[in-house]
Design a protein around this motif. Structure first.
Motif, PDB file in Angstrom:
ATOM      1  N   VAL A 147      -1.541   6.072 -11.883  1.00 13.14           N
ATOM      2  CA  VAL A 147      -1.139   5.180 -11.144  1.00 13.14           C
ATOM      3  C   VAL A 147      -2.052   3.910 -11.252  1.00 13.14           C
ATOM      4  CG1 VAL A 147      -2.700   5.622  -9.070  1.00 13.14           C
ATOM      5  CG2 VAL A 147      -0.361   4.641  -8.656  1.00 13.14           C
ATOM      6  N   GLN A 148      -3.236   4.127 -11.740  1.00  7.78           N
ATOM      7  CA  GLN A 148      -4.188   2.833 -11.839  1.00  7.78           C
ATOM      8  C   GLN A 148      -3.749   1.963 -13.012  1.00  7.78           C
ATOM      9  OE1 GLN A 148      -7.990   5.027 -11.812  1.00  7.78           O
ATOM     10  NE2 GLN A 148      -8.484   3.230 -10.328  1.00  7.78           N
TER      11      GLN A 148
ATOM     12  N   ILE B 158       0.857  -1.081   0.025  1.00  3.26           N
ATOM     13  CA  ILE B 158      -0.121  -0.149   0.126  1.00  3.26           C
ATOM     14  C   ILE B 158       0.968   1.171   0.078  1.00  3.26           C
ATOM     15  CG2 ILE B 158      -1.574   1.248   1.213  1.00  3.26           C
ATOM     16  CD1 ILE B 158      -2.804  -1.509   2.519  1.00  3.26           C
ATOM     17  N   SER B 159       1.891   1.330   0.948  1.00  4.94           N
ATOM     18  CA  SER B 159       2.733   2.510   0.720  1.00  4.94           C
ATOM     19  C   SER B 159       3.600   2.680  -0.194  1.00  4.94           C
ATOM     20  CB  SER B 159       3.848   2.283   2.195  1.00  4.94           C
ATOM     21  OG  SER B 159       2.912   2.620   3.428  1.00  4.94           O
ATOM     22  N   PHE B 160       3.851   1.412  -1.010  1.00  4.69           N
ATOM     23  CA  PHE B 160       4.534   1.568  -2.187  1.00  4.69           C
ATOM     24  C   PHE B 160       3.820   2.213  -3.250  1.00  4.69           C
ATOM     25  CE2 PHE B 160       5.564  -0.334  -6.404  1.00  4.69           C
ATOM     26  CZ  PHE B 160       6.945   0.086  -6.396  1.00  4.69           C
ATOM     27  N   ILE B 161       2.689   1.851  -3.473  1.00  5.10           N
ATOM     28  CA  ILE B 161       1.852   2.376  -4.526  1.00  5.10           C
ATOM     29  C   ILE B 161       1.578   3.642  -4.371  1.00  5.10           C
ATOM     30  CG2 ILE B 161      -0.328   1.455  -3.717  1.00  5.10           C
ATOM     31  CD1 ILE B 161       1.088   1.313  -7.471  1.00  5.10           C
TER      32      ILE B 161
ATOM     33  N   LYS C 220      -3.445  -7.319  -5.815  1.00  3.36           N
ATOM     34  CA  LYS C 220      -4.150  -6.946  -4.549  1.00  3.36           C
ATOM     35  C   LYS C 220      -3.096  -5.913  -3.696  1.00  3.36           C
ATOM     36  CE  LYS C 220      -6.980 -11.108  -4.415  1.00  3.36           C
ATOM     37  NZ  LYS C 220      -7.529 -12.114  -3.624  1.00  3.36           N
ATOM     38  N   PHE C 221      -3.950  -5.095  -3.181  1.00  7.69           N
ATOM     39  CA  PHE C 221      -3.255  -4.093  -2.331  1.00  7.69           C
ATOM     40  C   PHE C 221      -2.318  -3.158  -3.204  1.00  7.69           C
ATOM     41  CE2 PHE C 221      -4.489  -7.323   0.484  1.00  7.69           C
ATOM     42  CZ  PHE C 221      -4.967  -6.608   1.753  1.00  7.69           C
ATOM     43  N   LEU C 222      -2.572  -2.923  -4.496  1.00  6.96           N
ATOM     44  CA  LEU C 222      -1.903  -1.738  -5.288  1.00  6.96           C
ATOM     45  C   LEU C 222      -2.877  -0.693  -5.436  1.00  6.96           C
ATOM     46  CD1 LEU C 222       0.282  -3.909  -7.631  1.00  6.96           C
ATOM     47  CD2 LEU C 222       1.139  -2.626  -5.436  1.00  6.96           C
TER      48      LEU C 222
ATOM     49  N   GLY D 287       0.908  -5.432 -11.535  1.00  8.93           N
ATOM     50  CA  GLY D 287      -0.183  -6.389 -11.019  1.00  8.93           C
ATOM     51  C   GLY D 287      -0.173  -7.666 -11.815  1.00  8.93           C
ATOM     52  N   LEU D 288      -0.028  -7.418 -13.159  1.00 10.68           N
ATOM     53  CA  LEU D 288      -0.139  -8.527 -13.876  1.00 10.68           C
ATOM     54  C   LEU D 288       0.906  -9.548 -13.711  1.00 10.68           C
ATOM     55  CD1 LEU D 288      -1.827  -6.718 -16.932  1.00 10.68           C
ATOM     56  CD2 LEU D 288      -2.936  -8.378 -15.511  1.00 10.68           C
ATOM     57  N   ASP D 289       1.987  -9.023 -13.291  1.00 11.40           N
ATOM     58  CA  ASP D 289       3.321  -9.952 -12.953  1.00 11.40           C
ATOM     59  C   ASP D 289       2.861 -10.753 -11.810  1.00 11.40           C
ATOM     60  OD1 ASP D 289       5.556 -11.244 -12.206  1.00 11.40           O
ATOM     61  OD2 ASP D 289       6.755  -9.364 -12.910  1.00 11.40           O
ATOM     62  N   SER D 290       2.748 -12.171 -12.150  1.00 10.50           N
ATOM     63  CA  SER D 290       2.343 -13.066 -11.107  1.00 10.50           C
ATOM     64  C   SER D 290       3.048 -12.804  -9.827  1.00 10.50           C
ATOM     65  CB  SER D 290       2.271 -14.531 -11.796  1.00 10.50           C
ATOM     66  OG  SER D 290       3.490 -14.746 -12.061  1.00 10.50           O
ATOM     67  N   ARG D 291       4.563 -12.440 -10.038  1.00 12.09           N
ATOM     68  CA  ARG D 291       5.445 -12.494  -8.976  1.00 12.09           C
ATOM     69  C   ARG D 291       4.869 -11.318  -7.878  1.00 12.09           C
ATOM     70  NH1 ARG D 291      10.558 -11.696 -12.005  1.00 12.09           N
ATOM     71  NH2 ARG D 291       9.334 -10.145 -13.023  1.00 12.09           N
TER      72      ARG D 291
END
Length: 436
Positions: A235-236, A218-221, A251-253, A243-247
């Motif tokens: 940012v969205q 959360i703080s990162f995004i 969520k929480f972005l 977020g599409l990177d499975s690694r």
């Protein structure tokens, strides 16, 4: 199995109710007779979707009971769950364990046969060992084991999280304790839910590590959102792209006014405090805490800028007071920082929240609480969305413009966009989107 749950707060009430749904006989204990009387009349002390229905169902089936009598609750109980509060301790941010230890000491007096004492409350690593020492000073070691079974319940989706979890963590150091926990969670084994058995200490760390990692996302995004506003990015779209990177995962972005609630703020502070005690640098989590505190203050400044640089003498309509939707929880909500900051700058506040206004009245002063969102907008110089309740996602734009003194929307949850307000002359300010 027969279970006792000490504490009927959020964790205790949800956990006890869901265990009874599994078919176990559960007695929830609390010192507050008014709360117990209310629960016995099916009046919930918290708002959690579906909880009242599940409580009524299992009370009717005589699987779920509420009492102030700990001795009666523990009679023949094979497991007792400690689910009392662990608020942040003043001064050092560590979890205050006085209620945990008091509950253990009281429970010890009523243990007659082998019982597993399980911490459901979020506690720092090493707490299970201290509980073991408390019990060992009062009981023969053959009468008990101590286990850690941290909860991973999201407010607003707690029943789903308990009944269909992505994992269950059980910290138990003996085969006997593990066998009790396996039986408690047998319905989930049948559904092939991952159940991870670890040492007590490992389970205690897992809980804090999980919350700290999610808070970090959360703080990162939110920091990425600040950069996006400066360089003209969105940012969205950034969140979707990473977020599409499975690694990483999506969520929480979600950029916004910072995290709040009963878990992330106190658990990140407690983790930093524990690391300090053991002289282990915890620079990332410490920064997450600092970023989040600064975030809430920065959102008040963002609203003031959107209002032309001053809110002195202006009326601001606030939609959403709780820290997230589908709960009445006000703990550490961004509204508790943002609203007083606006008031200090001279603004008057009119607010609406679908479930949180009773609690908010106890925490926020000198403001108007409105029965619906449109009442809050009447004559306001700006509309601010603080919590992304579904009720706010399809507001009548034309009606908003008619009611507002000035067509300004500050959307701190990005549930709208400029295109949604096109043709109505609104000034729209989101988070981490094109420059204001």
């Amino acid at each position: 199995m027969k279970i006792a749950v000490i504490g009927t707060g959020y964790v205790g009430l949800v956990s006890g109710t869901c265990f009874s749904e599994f078919g176990h006989s559960v007695t929830c204990v609390d010192k507050d007779p008014r709360k117990i009387d209310a629960l016995n009349q099916n009046v919930m002390p918290i708002y959690e979707p579906g909880l009242d229905v599940m409580v009524a169902k299992n009370r009717s089936a005589r699987r779920l009971h509420f009492t102030t009598d700990l001795k009666a609750a523990m009679a023949e109980a094979e497991a007792v769950f400690i689910a009392v509060g662990t608020p942040s301790r003043r001064g050092d941010g560590q979890a205050d364990l006085q209620y945990v230890f008091a509950a253990v000491e009281e429970a010890a007096a009523y243990i007659q046969d082998y019982t597993v004492v399980v911490t459901k409350s979020t506690v720092p690593v090493g707490t299970g060992a201290k509980i073991n020492d408390i019990l060992a000073a009062r009981l023969d070691k053959s009468l008990f084991d101590v286990a850690s079974n941290p909860e991973f319940l999201r407010e607003g989706a707690a029943i789903e999280d308990f009944m269909r979890p992505n994992r269950v963590v059980c910290g138990a150091d003996t085969d006997r304790a593990q066998a009790v926990l396996k039986e408690l969670y047998r319905p989930l084994f049948l559904n092939e839910t991952p159940v991870l058995f670890t040492s007590r200490e490992t389970a205690e760390v897992i809980k804090y590590a999980a919350n700290a990692f999610l808070a970090t996302k959360i703080s990162f995004i939110n920091e990425m959102a600040d950069l996006c506003e400066k360089v003209g990015a969105d940012v969205q779209e950034v969140a979707k792209g990473i977020g599409l990177d499975s690694r990483i995962g999506g969520k929480f972005l979600h950029a916004g006014p910072g995290y709040g609630g009963s878990c992330f703020p106190k658990d990140t502070r407690a983790l930093v405090s524990t690391a300090d005690e053991h002289k282990v640098p915890m620079r990332i989590v410490r920064s997450v805490v600092e970023v989040n505190e600064e975030r809430k203050r920065a959102m008040a400044d963002k609203i003031i800028r959107a209002c032309g640089g001053s809110v002195d003498g202006k009326r601001i309509a606030i939609l959403g007071l709780t820290f997230k939707p589908n709960t009445d929880d006000m703990r550490e909500s961004p509204s508790l920082d943002i609203i007083p900051a606006l008031q200090a700058a001279g603004a008057s506040i009119a607010a609406h929240d679908p479930k949180g206004m009773d609690e908010a009245r106890e925490l926020l002063e000198n403001m108007e609480f409105c029965d619906d969102p449109y009442e809050a907008m009447k004559g306001a110089d700006a509309l601010v969305i603080l919590t992304e309740w579904n009720q706010y996602r399809a507001l009548d734009v034309g009606r908003m413009k008619d009611l507002l003194k000035a067509p300004v929307m500050v959307d701190l949850r990005n549930i709208y966009g400029r295109a949604d307000l096109a043709g109505e002359g609104f000034k729209y300010v989101g988070v981490g989107r094109c420059p204001e």
